[in-house]
Design an enzyme around this catalytic site. Structure first.
Site, mmCIF file in Angstrom:
data_model
loop_
_atom_site.group_PDB
_atom_site.id
_atom_site.type_symbol
_atom_site.label_atom_id
_atom_site.label_comp_id
_atom_site.label_asym_id
_atom_site.label_seq_id
_atom_site.Cartn_x
_atom_site.Cartn_y
_atom_site.Cartn_z
ATOM 1 N N HIS A 1 -2.639 -11.537 8.287
ATOM 2 C CA HIS A 1 -2.534 -12.707 7.399
ATOM 3 C C HIS A 1 -3.005 -13.967 8.134
ATOM 4 C CE1 HIS A 1 1.018 -10.421 5.416
ATOM 5 N NE2 HIS A 1 0.022 -10.402 4.552
ATOM 6 N N LYS B 1 13.347 -8.637 -6.634
ATOM 7 C CA LYS B 1 13.174 -7.329 -7.284
ATOM 8 C C LYS B 1 12.836 -6.230 -6.280
ATOM 9 C CE LYS B 1 11.423 -8.545 -11.559
ATOM 10 N NZ LYS B 1 10.158 -8.861 -12.175
ATOM 11 N N ARG C 1 -8.781 -5.170 3.561
ATOM 12 C CA ARG C 1 -8.821 -4.536 4.887
ATOM 13 C C ARG C 1 -9.678 -3.287 4.863
ATOM 14 N NH1 ARG C 1 -2.423 -4.368 4.840
ATOM 15 N NH2 ARG C 1 -3.100 -3.782 2.759
ATOM 16 N N SER D 1 2.548 -5.683 6.385
ATOM 17 C CA SER D 1 3.965 -6.047 6.563
ATOM 18 C C SER D 1 4.835 -4.803 6.429
ATOM 19 C CB SER D 1 4.390 -7.073 5.515
ATOM 20 O OG SER D 1 3.593 -8.212 5.579
#
Ligand code: PNS
Length: 172
Positions: A23, A47, A97, A135
């Site tokens: 990022h 959520k 990516r 992540s």
């Protein structure tokens, strides 16, 4: 008198749970290309049970973008294109990516174009060293005691270690 050139504002949206070096690589590239880059965290009412709250994610982002005066950190909810229009942004920045990212990104870009044709999505590739970094994987690896040095900024690694209650690995 010559007209002032328009200021181009881009939004770099995402979950950033947490920010990775991939990022950050994209933020550096975006900061060079646009007059103003707004890194915007999706606030999705918990959520998907994020690891870090929106406030924590904003803090982590702020800690690493200090070197870029034209980069701002924000959060949004609702439709991304509506948020972009409210912030007077004309570009949505996304990273690709690998081919595996392409299908989802194409769908989102075309949906966003249908919703607001005046806003363009631009794709950039992060450095190849980060082409496998996400992540999700970073959280999985540190949660299982693996080494994530170099995959996230050092300040983020410290927070991750605290959250998972793990010590730094020195084996590699
Ligand atoms: O980091 P992510 O999870 O790849 O980011 C996805 C994100 C936040 C860009 C995407 O989920 C999003 O834009 N959500 C906002 C809701 C929206 O506008 N949906 C319709 C257009 S696809």
């Amino acid at each position: 008198m010559a007209a002032k050139p328009p200021v181009v504002t881009a939004i770099y949206p995402g979950s950033f749970d947490p920010i990775t070096n991939g990022h950050l690589d994209l933020i550096e590239r975006g900061a060079k290309l646009f007059d103003r880059l707004i890194v915007a965290i999706l606030q999705n009412e918990e959520k998907n049970s994020p690891l870090f709250s929106v406030e924590e994610r904003m803090e982590m982002l702020r800690e690493v973008v200090g070197a870029y005066p034209n980069v701002e950190i924000d959060y949004f909810h609702g439709l991304l294109v509506d948020y972009a229009a409210a912030r007077k942004a004309t570009v949505l920045l996304r990273g690709i990516r690998a081919i595996s990212d392409y299908e989802k990104e194409l769908q989102m870009a075309l949906m966003n174009r249908r919703l607001r044709p005046e806003i363009e999505t631009l794709f950039l590739m992060p450095a190849e060293a980060y082409s496998f970094v996400s992540s999700r994987l970073v959280k999985e690896v540190i949660g299982l005691g693996g080494n994530i040095a170099g995959l996230v900024p050092p300040s983020v690694e410290i927070r991750l270690r605290k959250r998972f209650n793990t010590a730094a690995r020195v084996d590699r």
